[in-house]
Motif scaffolding. Structure first.
Motif, PDB file in Angstrom:
ATOM      1  N   HIS A  70      15.066  21.633 -15.704  1.00  0.00           N
ATOM      2  CA  HIS A  70      15.499  20.349 -16.262  1.00  0.00           C
ATOM      3  C   HIS A  70      15.926  20.592 -17.711  1.00  0.00           C
ATOM      4  N   PHE A  95      11.111  10.533 -12.801  1.00  0.00           N
ATOM      5  CA  PHE A  95      11.650   9.229 -12.396  1.00  0.00           C
ATOM      6  C   PHE A  95      13.070   8.979 -12.915  1.00  0.00           C
ATOM      7  N   CYS A  96      13.968   9.920 -12.668  1.00  0.00           N
ATOM      8  CA  CYS A  96      15.382   9.652 -12.950  1.00  0.00           C
ATOM      9  C   CYS A  96      15.747   8.409 -12.139  1.00  0.00           C
ATOM     10  N   VAL A 153      12.789  11.281  -5.131  1.00  0.00           N
ATOM     11  CA  VAL A 153      11.811  12.374  -4.993  1.00  0.00           C
ATOM     12  C   VAL A 153      10.410  12.021  -5.513  1.00  0.00           C
ATOM     13  N   ARG A 182      17.802  10.629 -18.160  1.00  0.00           N
ATOM     14  CA  ARG A 182      17.711  12.085 -18.092  1.00  0.00           C
ATOM     15  C   ARG A 182      17.053  12.691 -19.324  1.00  0.00           C
ATOM     16  N   CYS A 216       7.214  15.368  -9.010  1.00  0.00           N
ATOM     17  CA  CYS A 216       8.030  15.204 -10.218  1.00  0.00           C
ATOM     18  C   CYS A 216       7.575  13.953 -10.970  1.00  0.00           C
ATOM     19  N   TYR A 226      17.970   7.241 -10.292  1.00  0.00           N
ATOM     20  CA  TYR A 226      18.615   7.259  -8.971  1.00  0.00           C
ATOM     21  C   TYR A 226      17.803   7.983  -7.912  1.00  0.00           C
ATOM     22  N   CYS A 227      16.703   8.636  -8.307  1.00  0.00           N
ATOM     23  CA  CYS A 227      16.103   9.674  -7.461  1.00  0.00           C
ATOM     24  C   CYS A 227      14.824   9.205  -6.755  1.00  0.00           C
TER      25      CYS A 227
HETATM   26 FE1  SF4 Z   1      12.734  14.625 -10.654  1.00  0.00          FE
HETATM   27 FE2  SF4 Z   1      15.026  15.986 -10.393  1.00  0.00          FE
HETATM   28 FE3  SF4 Z   1      14.667  13.695  -9.094  1.00  0.00          FE
HETATM   29 FE4  SF4 Z   1      14.976  13.676 -11.734  1.00  0.00          FE
HETATM   30  S1  SF4 Z   1      16.515  14.353 -10.211  1.00  0.00           S
HETATM   31  S2  SF4 Z   1      13.422  12.520 -10.580  1.00  0.00           S
HETATM   32  S3  SF4 Z   1      13.948  15.556 -12.312  1.00  0.00           S
HETATM   33  S4  SF4 Z   1      13.524  15.548  -8.787  1.00  0.00           S
END
Ligand code: SF4
Ligand code: SAM
Length: 438
Positions: free
Chosen positions: A231, A153-154, A159, A270, A150, A156-157
């Protein structure tokens, strides 16, 4: 391991999202090619794979506790091979090795090639198979990864830090896998990506998710196509039109909103406002008849006030989603929010907000589902669950029905709904399917 030092059995423990489940399916497929048998008891397995999730602290704690249990198991049985994969495996493998010396191999999410290299180096297997394995067992539904990682880079995330940047799989590879799955009897596939709407932007040819859906829709033998996760900033009219036109693409969209407050959405990075999100929902509902919608929400984001929480609540009241997945904000070390903001909403306030949304949503889901009572729905049957058969509608409603005769796995049957709950529907086979089963 057994006396020949060649593993014969394996156990996989998976925690987390559909991406992890898909990755575990690929490991299973490789093991099955190597002749290993799955066992449900980790104590009797020669190889144990832990597929981890660290999206929230709670999930990470479960993984750490499991790793603790496995330390004791390894002491008792030093021959067992313990492999750790998933989002706990970051680039600091040296650190992980120091922390968990009882783990034999650390491999990043989906890095099947690392698993094969390890097995070859240790002389365990011939090492056939590729990193793009389709699940070997025939089942009704299967996951197919189309884009890894991904770029969003939201704030909080975690991933993007664990799964890396976006990397689309070439369309030809995906179509090959889908065709093979359909040949083995799979009738429904779910295309997967953390941000699936951005599929194709990094490929040499100009393509996108709408084009991919169009091609997958042409696969013989397949009945249904789903995709996760969209998204809101990347869902465009071309994609909405494709969902509406393509007969196999199901009328169900998961569109995580995360918050209904513009200030919070901005801090979350977002890339849309609450009103833009609502506009998009309006467009989707206008374009796709009978569409079911689900979303993800985070409560208790750093600094979230009662007023901001109520903005989220109001958005949920306006949209009336079929399903809402709500999570309490969890500080994830290394993310922008963890570095720059204080996790200041008290745990009891987070829990109270989460409960308010869950209570509200339970009623909404029940009201939506009650409208289906008396209707005959097309259900793709997955398996028997106790005395009943279990399957899903195109709109992803879970349906149970009873039948004394017939094997319905993998069939699409007509079910007359006679009872609706918030999470599932119960019914009976409609007349024509009763006759066919008899
Ligand atoms: Fe990526 Fe979804 Fe995490 Fe946002 S919430 S950084 S879109 S995986
Ligand atoms: N890519 C999707 C999106 O854009 O929303 C979702 C993927 S994310 C791994 C799955 C869900 O986990 C998110 O929708 C979010 O609600 C939740 N999540 C992610 N990070 C979180 C955090 N730090 N605290 C609480 N929930 C979190």
């Amino acid at each position: 391991m057994n006396s020949l030092n060649k593993p014969v059995s394996y156990h996989i423990w998976t925690v987390g999202c559909q991406m992890n489940k898909a990755d575990s399916g690929k490991v299973e497929s490789v093991f099955s090619k190597w002749g290993l048998q799955p066992v449900s008891d980790p104590g009797s397995a020669d190889v144990i794979v832990l597929n981890s999730c660290v999206v929230r602290k709670k999930a990470e704690n479960r993984v750490l506790s499991k790793l603790g249990d496995l330390r004791a198991l390894k002491k008792k049985n030093p021959g067992v091979a313990i492999l750790l994969t998933g989002c706990l495996v970051d680039s600091q493998v040296g650190e992980l090795r120091h922390q968990f010396p009882h783990v034999d191999l650390f491999f990043g999410p989906g890095r099947i090639s690392d698993l094969m290299d390890w097995s070859r180096t240790n002389g365990l297997f011939g090492g056939t198979g590729s990193s793009g394995e389709a699940p070997s067992e025939s089942s009704t539904s299967a996951y197919v990864n189309v884009i890894e990682g991904c770029d969003n880079f939201c704030s909080y995330c975690i991933v993007p830090y664990r799964r890396g940047r976006e990397k689309s799989r070439p369309k030809e590879d995906i179509l090959c896998e889908v065709t093979e799955l359909a040949r083995r009897g799979v009738r429904e596939i779910t295309l997967l990506g953390q941000n699936i709407d951005s599929y194709g932007h990094d490929l040499p040819q100009t393509t996108d998710l709408a084009d991919l859906l169009r091609e997958v829709n042409g696969a013989d033998g397949l009945d249904r196509i789903r995709f996760l996760t969209s998204h809101p900033k990347d869902m465009k009219l071309k994609l909405i039109n494709a969902i509406s036109c393509l007969d196999k693409v199901c009328e169900h969209i998961n569109l995580p909103v995360q918050s209904g407050s513009d200030e919070i959405l901005r801090s979350m990075r977002r890339g849309y406002s609450a009103s833009q999100y609502l506009e998009l929902i309006g467009l989707i509902r206008k374009s796709i008849s009978g569409v079911a919608l689900s979303t993800d929400v985070i409560v208790g984001y750093p600094g979230e006030t009662e007023k901001q929480f109520l903005e989220t609540f109001n958005l949920l009241e306006q949209v009336r989603f079929d399903t809402v997945h709500v999570a309490a904000y969890s500080h994830r070390p290394g993310t922008w929010a963890a570095v720059n903001l204080k996790d200041e909403v008290p745990l009891e306030v987070k829990k109270e907000r989460l409960n308010r949304i869950e209570d509200f949503q339970k009623n909404v889901s029940l009201e939506i589902n009650r409208k289906l009572e008396g209707e005959v729905l097309q259900v793709l049957v997955e398996r028997k669950a106790g005395e009943k058969w279990m399957g899903r509608t195109r709109t992803d409603k879970l349906v149970f029905f009873q039948s004394a005769t017939g094997n319905f796995s993998g069939n699409i049957v007509s079910v007359k709904i006679n009872r609706a709950g918030p999470w599932s529907l119960t019914g009976e086979l409609a007349e024509e399917d009763c006759i066919a089963a008899a």
